[in-house]
Design an enzyme around this catalytic site. Structure first.
Site, PDB file in Angstrom:
ATOM      1  N   GLU A 438       0.860  -1.193   0.000  1.00 46.81           N
ATOM      2  CA  GLU A 438       0.000   0.000   0.000  1.00 46.81           C
ATOM      3  C   GLU A 438       0.892   1.237   0.000  1.00 46.81           C
ATOM      4  O   GLU A 438       1.869   1.316   0.755  1.00 46.81           O
ATOM      5  CB  GLU A 438      -0.906  -0.001   1.231  1.00 46.81           C
ATOM      6  CG  GLU A 438      -1.795   1.241   1.352  1.00 46.81           C
ATOM      7  CD  GLU A 438      -2.676   1.192   2.593  1.00 46.81           C
ATOM      8  OE1 GLU A 438      -3.090   0.078   2.990  1.00 46.81           O
ATOM      9  OE2 GLU A 438      -2.940   2.273   3.169  1.00 46.81           O
ATOM     10  N   GLU A 443      -2.599  11.217   3.476  1.00 51.34           N
ATOM     11  CA  GLU A 443      -3.616  10.999   4.501  1.00 51.34           C
ATOM     12  C   GLU A 443      -3.659  12.238   5.384  1.00 51.34           C
ATOM     13  O   GLU A 443      -2.627  12.870   5.640  1.00 51.34           O
ATOM     14  CB  GLU A 443      -3.303   9.772   5.352  1.00 51.34           C
ATOM     15  CG  GLU A 443      -3.473   8.448   4.640  1.00 51.34           C
ATOM     16  CD  GLU A 443      -3.219   7.277   5.562  1.00 51.34           C
ATOM     17  OE1 GLU A 443      -4.190   6.637   6.000  1.00 51.34           O
ATOM     18  OE2 GLU A 443      -2.038   7.010   5.845  1.00 51.34           O
TER      19      GLU A 443
END
Length: 560
Positions: A438, A443
């Site tokens: 990932e 974020e």
């Protein structure tokens, strides 16, 4: 070629003119030769910044540098690939130089010989005549000249080899292998010895716990024919060996020890060898902890054998010369959904203890002003109190390497968790997270409005232990106040994350492999946009959280 921060060297120009009287000048012919060290693997005692890694000192770019922590006894080591005759070392110091240091060579990375030593270093450009040989050259700093650490624009190693040595072949790829035992259960499914020879850094071999975790064990590979072995690379799981031998055999029965250590460090170990045999074995003698042994990769390099060609990888992109290969500008009419030829809409209950339901429609739409809206609402659906939107490019657009970019305005508020990220495409074929890999390009946690994060997740480092970093805007203002552009420039050597064109975190492959675990990013990934509510990281929303909250996406673009 990977992209690094460009730093001006003008401040060190005067220092570079000092102290050259006692140093041999460079001849024209020698200066024209490419250094043996150019682009070779580097390890260091420490790095001051994420971008000032050891690789920057051997990249041939005088505007990038390695810098260490502010302490004595720092070092930088370059692997020349094979034993080389070394006659000159060039050091181009930044202002933070070493007054005391020594140059050392080694054939195996364990036993070192000093070929130059000084306690009166002057910094600047130093061209040092040496007389030595080795596969490794190490600069060991014994005394700093400033209160800072030490910093090198360039470390160049020259010798009679005339350039970077020719790489030998990978002989172990695709071989079946054998082992003292193998694990196959819920903790390590089908962890057979062939998994150490498949060039898949997310699959591994492990010993069988049912027979008891004991110190004695082994894993071996048949190279298919007689071979000359020049090196072995071991990428350990956390269950590694502190003591082990490397052995070779002509028949798989009678073994000869060609390397032994009682100081195994785990992570990635490259062991130079000069040995002949058809079979190669790691004889495991002492465990690092209470568990058994496990290897992600066991690679054998050399000549001869019966090598199988591994799958070809795409070429690394030239980040100064890219073409737009995929994009969505979100210029549709107000209220229309995402382009179904580009995006798959996720629906259903989330993971990570998030509190929203992702709806198939309604929470994601174009605003008619060139943006896509991901809207989180406080409303009851499927037993949850919140709804939101997530979409991805699975089975529509997958890519390996390039520049992945989005211009986004994130929402502020406790419990809000917007993200722009990528998942390894083999997740769609049943490989579970985090084995597929990932890449979180962005974020953001709504209650911390001045900070964003970029992170990697893999089997050996994931969740709260992911490899990444947080960062702020240069003026410390709220990221949530406006649109910002997040990007990741990704190639086989690493991933450079940036915010508004400013590099914020560099994930260097060599550093990850030598300090965290396998690099699992050399395959295709797909893109994801989502706005989560609650979850393990941000925690739940509260009465101050604004609803509806919107994550606005101006565009998503991919360049290769």
């Amino acid at each position: 070629m990977r992209r690094h921060l460009r730093l001006l060297a003008a401040a060190t120009t005067a220092a570079a003119l000092l102290g050259l009287g006692a140093i041999t000048q460079v001849t024209t012919a020698s200066a024209a030769a490419e250094p043996l060290s150019q682009g070779r693997p580097v390890t260091t005692s420490s790095t001051e910044f994420d971008w000032s890694t050891g690789a920057a000192a051997v990249d041939g770019d005088p505007g990038t540098r390695w810098s260490s922590a502010a302490a004595d006894n720092q070092w930088i080591r370059v692997d020349l690939g094979s034993v080389q005759a070394i006659d000159r070392v060039v050091l181009d110091w930044e202002a933070a130089y070493a007054s005391g240091f020594r140059l050392e060579t080694s054939a195996d990375g364990a036993a070192w010989s000093t070929v130059y030593s000084t306690t009166t270093g002057t910094g600047g450009d130093q061209n040092l005549d040496v007389d030595g040989s080795g596969r490794y050259l190490r600069l060991w700093v014994t005394q700093r000249a400033t209160q800072w650490g030490v910093s090198l624009w360039e470390l160049q190693v020259f010798g009679t080899g005339g350039g970077t040595p020719t790489d030998t072949s990978l002989l172990s790829y695709g071989k079946q292998g054998s082992a003292s035992s193998s694990q196959n259960d819920g903790n390590c499914w089908l962890c057979s010895p062939d998994k150490a020879f498949d060039l898949d850094p997310a699959s591994r071999w492990a010993v069988n716990p049912d027979t008891g975790w004991v110190d004695e064990g082994w894993i071996a590979v048949d190279l298919g024919a007689a071979a000359h072995v020049t090196s072995v690379v071991l990428q350990w799981d956390p269950a590694f060996a502190t003591a082990f031998d490397i052995e070779v055999s002509d028949n798989g029965t009678t073994w000869r020890t060609v390397h032994t250590t009682t100081g195994g460090t785990g992570f990635k170990q490259t062991i130079p060898l000069d040995a002949d045999g058809r079979h190669v074995r790691v004889h495991l003698r002492d465990r690092s902890g209470p568990y058994g042994y496990s290897l992600w990769e066991f690679q054998v390099y050399g000549t001869g054998g019966a090598p199988a060609a591994p799958p070809a990888e795409p070429a690394d992109p030239d980040f100064d010369d890219l073409d737009l290969v995929w994009s969505d500008e979100f210029n549709g009419p107000a209220g229309t959904g995402a382009d179904g030829s580009k995006w798959t809409i996720d629906a259903g209950l989330p993971q990570n203890n998030e509190q929203q339901v992702y709806t198939p429609s309604g929470n994601g739409f174009q605003d008619g002003q060139g943006n896509f809206v991901l809207e989180a609402r406080r409303e009851d659906r499927d037993g949850r109190q919140y709804t939101s939107h997530r979409m991805n490019t699975s089975n529509k657009f997958h890519a390996q390497y390039g520049r992945f970019e989005a211009r986004v305005k994130v929402p502020e508020g406790r419990g809000l968790w917007p993200a722009f990220w990528m998942m390894g495409s083999d997740f769609l074929d049943g490989r579970p997270w985090p084995y597929n890999g990932e890449i979180d390009i962005m974020e953001f946690i709504g209650q911390d409005p001045t900070r964003a994060h970029s992170t990697l997740h893999a089997p050996a480092y994931n969740g709260g232990g992911g490899y990444g970093g947080g960062y702020t805007l240069p003026d410390g203002s709220k990221i949530s106040d406006g649109f910002h552009t997040w990007a990741a420039e990704w190639d086989s050597e690493g991933i450079q994350f940036s915010l508004d064109g400013r590099d914020v975190f560099y994930a260097d492959r060599d550093t990850v492999e030598s300090t965290r675990g396998p690099w699992v990013y050399d395959h295709e990934f797909y893109l994801i946009l989502n706005l989560a509510v609650g979850g393990d990281w941000p925690g739940p929303p509260d009465a101050t959280t604004p609803f509806p909250s919107r994550m606005l996406v101006d565009y998503v673009r991919v360049y290769q």
